[in-house]
Enzyme design. Structure first.
Site, PDB file in Angstrom:
ATOM      1  N   GLU A 169       0.845  -1.217  -0.063  1.00 41.88           N
ATOM      2  CA  GLU A 169      -0.010   0.008   0.025  1.00 41.88           C
ATOM      3  C   GLU A 169       0.671   1.318  -0.088  1.00 41.88           C
ATOM      4  O   GLU A 169       0.619   1.975   0.992  1.00 41.88           O
ATOM      5  CB  GLU A 169      -0.993   0.010   1.142  1.00 41.88           C
ATOM      6  CG  GLU A 169      -1.866  -1.189   1.075  1.00 41.88           C
ATOM      7  CD  GLU A 169      -3.339  -1.087   1.843  1.00 41.88           C
ATOM      8  OE1 GLU A 169      -3.254  -0.001   2.553  1.00 41.88           O
ATOM      9  OE2 GLU A 169      -4.131  -1.898   1.705  1.00 41.88           O
ATOM     10  N   GLU A 366      -5.235  -8.896  -0.056  1.00 35.36           N
ATOM     11  CA  GLU A 366      -6.109  -8.726   1.189  1.00 35.36           C
ATOM     12  C   GLU A 366      -7.618  -8.583   0.640  1.00 35.36           C
ATOM     13  O   GLU A 366      -7.758  -7.895  -0.401  1.00 35.36           O
ATOM     14  CB  GLU A 366      -5.630  -7.467   1.713  1.00 35.36           C
ATOM     15  CG  GLU A 366      -4.385  -7.533   2.433  1.00 35.36           C
ATOM     16  CD  GLU A 366      -3.787  -6.525   3.347  1.00 35.36           C
ATOM     17  OE1 GLU A 366      -4.906  -5.613   3.938  1.00 35.36           O
ATOM     18  OE2 GLU A 366      -2.572  -6.176   3.441  1.00 35.36           O
TER      19      GLU A 366
HETATM   20  C1  BGP Z   1      -4.517  -2.579   4.928  1.00 38.16           C
HETATM   21  C2  BGP Z   1      -3.287  -3.106   5.407  1.00 38.16           C
HETATM   22  C3  BGP Z   1      -3.327  -3.950   6.529  1.00 38.16           C
HETATM   23  C4  BGP Z   1      -4.501  -4.243   7.389  1.00 38.16           C
HETATM   24  C5  BGP Z   1      -5.952  -3.574   6.647  1.00 38.16           C
HETATM   25  C6  BGP Z   1      -6.771  -3.550   7.648  1.00 38.16           C
HETATM   26  O1  BGP Z   1      -4.458  -1.381   4.677  1.00 38.16           O
HETATM   27  O2  BGP Z   1      -2.285  -3.397   4.309  1.00 38.16           O
HETATM   28  O3  BGP Z   1      -2.139  -4.265   7.132  1.00 38.16           O
HETATM   29  O4  BGP Z   1      -4.186  -3.635   8.869  1.00 38.16           O
HETATM   30  O5  BGP Z   1      -5.765  -2.780   5.726  1.00 38.16           O
HETATM   31  O6  BGP Z   1      -6.845  -2.169   8.197  1.00 38.16           O
HETATM   32  P1  BGP Z   1      -6.937  -1.674   9.592  1.00 38.16           P
HETATM   33  O7  BGP Z   1      -5.909  -2.431  10.383  1.00 38.16           O
HETATM   34  O8  BGP Z   1      -6.933  -0.376   9.619  1.00 38.16           O
HETATM   35  O9  BGP Z   1      -8.237  -2.201  10.075  1.00 38.16           O
END
Ligand code: BGP
Length: 469
Positions: A169, A366
């Site tokens: 990201e 993801e």
């Molecule tokens: C993405 C990231 C992850 C993860 C996910 C969920 O942006 O790559 O590392 O954290 O989002 O987001 P959050 O942890 O803010 O709920």
């Protein structure tokens, strides 16, 4: 001549059904065995409730966790390597042997269980020492240190790892510079440094794509891109244009540079409008041209709806485009965490990617559903997560039937882990870990209902997935 169209009808037999995590969000052991401090550790310490020192202690539960992966039937596991576990200061002369050994053990255990490792080289956890030494990614020095780190990983693990992800990201890191440890400066400087970091990360990745192709000719490498479906609130061209600009600046920018090998015009216009001057070198053009990705890793969670709002003018994140605001729209169900449930949004997003880069292999790196959860009698009945997985896997199959080259699905997350801002309150895992923000307890693992659902998905190649519009 008669012609019968022959598009794939289903998930291929060798489809990589996986799951995803990242180092600082699961490992813990933040100060053990020689690991250096990262910007993620410092951010956590400031928050008081994000506990990276233990997280869910995957570092000490690695054998138990891999056993759970094997029982689940995973064909792939996407995780990240902590840069500071390999090089505590980010650019030490020699790698830290205990860190090297931890990942050797993890990768060996995965391979023994026929689980394909998909390795993220850098996921939000820059060694803090690099920030101290020269400002981290805001300096071009970081390009060489990242290159050296990636080279070391290729040499150490390239005999067993076939899929590499360069940076997780990047657009988020560019738009929220504090995630890269860039803090305590005025908004304009922050903006300038955020974009310089962005540029430096582009150059570093291009160099590393090229390097990977040279030293690991059989491996594949690509970025893990933050990508959401953006829709206009009103049926007006201005809302459509604004939501497209957001999609370009948050999602497509990282894909465009990785696959087209140059900065896109919409980004140049953005830099120009914001009077940002980048520190570039003449040789960069050739670096971009020679270093391109083999596939796209997509972090896709949900759909967002945008509306014109002349008053809105923040500099960062959704403010990468001024004059637009995100609308919570009841037409797509929102979770407690302002997430929408919109499986067709995923198919639509995949079509857009495929239109832009025909037949590019895609790994969903993801995709997941967050909930607040409480263990009752050792069980978690996470029906909404099952609904989310079912819907998105159904639409993934539709996308495959559309002729899109999807090779792997790695939902976030394999196990409960630290959410970036909400710690253990916001859980995504297929496995529950018994701890809360302030008390690490015994860290016992419990399979949620979604674990069993996904196990069946893998066993049947998604035959148990129900129709979902
Ligand atoms: C993405 C990231 C992850 C993860 C996910 C969920 O942006 O790559 O590392 O954290 O989002 O987001 P959050 O942890 O803010 O709920």
């Amino acid at each position: 001549m008669k012609y019968q169209a022959k598009l794939p009808q289903d998930f291929p037999k060798n489809f990589l059904w996986g799951a995803s995590t990242s180092a600082f969000q699961v490992e813990g052991a933040a100060n053990e065995d020689g690991k250096g401090t990262t910007v993620a550790d410092l951010r956590a310490q400031k928050s008081k409730y994000l506990d990276t020192s233990v997280s869910v202690d995957h570092y000490h539960h690695v054998d138990e966790d891999v056993k759970l992966m094997a029982e689940l039937g995973l064909k792939s596991y996407r995780f990240s390597i902590s840069w500071a576990r390999i090089f505590p200061h980010g650019n030490d002369k020699k790698p830290n042997l205990k860190g090297v050994e931890f990942y050797n053990h993890l990768i060996d255990s995965l391979v023994e269980n026929n689980i394909e490792p998909i390795v993220t080289i850098f996921h939000f956890d820059l060694p803090q020492s690099l920030v101290k030494q020269y400002g981290g990614w805001a300096s071009r020095k970081c390009i060489n240190d990242y290159y050296h780190y990636a080279k070391t990983l290729f040499q150490l693990y390239g005999d067993r790892v076939n899929y590499w992800l360069t940076i997780n990201e990047q657009s988020l890191l560019a738009n929220v510079p504090s995630m890269n440890g860039i803090t305590d400066i005025d908004a304009d400087t922050l903006h300038q440094k955020g974009e310089q970091s962005n540029y430096n990360m582009f150059v570093a990745q291009a160099k590393v794509y090229n390097l990977c192709h040279q030293i690991l000719p059989n491996a594949k490498i690509g970025p893990a891109v933050s990508y959401m479906t953006t829709l206009p609130y009103d049926h007006t061209s201005i809302d459509a244009l604004k939501s497209k600009q957001l999609e370009d600046m948050i999602g497509f920018i990282d894909m465009d540079v990785a696959l087209r090998g140059k900065l896109p015009n919409y980004y140049l216009r953005y830099l120009q409008d914001n009077k940002i001057e980048l520190d570039i070198e003449e040789k960069d053009q050739a670096i971009f041209k020679d270093g391109k990705a083999d596939f796209l890793g997509l972090n896709w969670y949900s759909t967002s709806i945008f509306k014109l709002n002349e008053q809105s003018n923040p500099k960062m994140l959704t403010g990468v485009i001024s004059g637009v605001e995100k609308i919570s729209d009841e037409r797509i169900m929102n979770s407690e965490w302002d997430f929408s449930y919109d499986p067709q949004g995923l198919r639509y997003a995949l079509q857009k990617v495929n239109d832009r880069f025909p037949n590019i292999p895609i790994i969903i790196t993801e995709c997941g559903w967050p909930e607040k959860e409480k263990l009752e009698n050792g069980e978690i009945h996470d029906q909404k997560r099952i609904k989310y997985l079912n819907g998105h896997i159904y639409q993934l199959r539709e996308a495959i039937k559309d002729g899109i080259n999807i090779i792997s699905f790695n939902p976030w997350s394999f196990i409960d882990l630290l959410s970036v801002n909400d710690g253990m309150d916001k859980r995504y895992g297929l496995i529950y870990v018994d701890r809360d923000n302030f008390n690490a307890k015994q860290l016992h693992r419990y399979k949620k209902d979604s674990y069993y659902f996904y196990q069946k998905v893998i066993q049947t190649n998604a035959k148990n997935v129900k129709k979902c519009e």
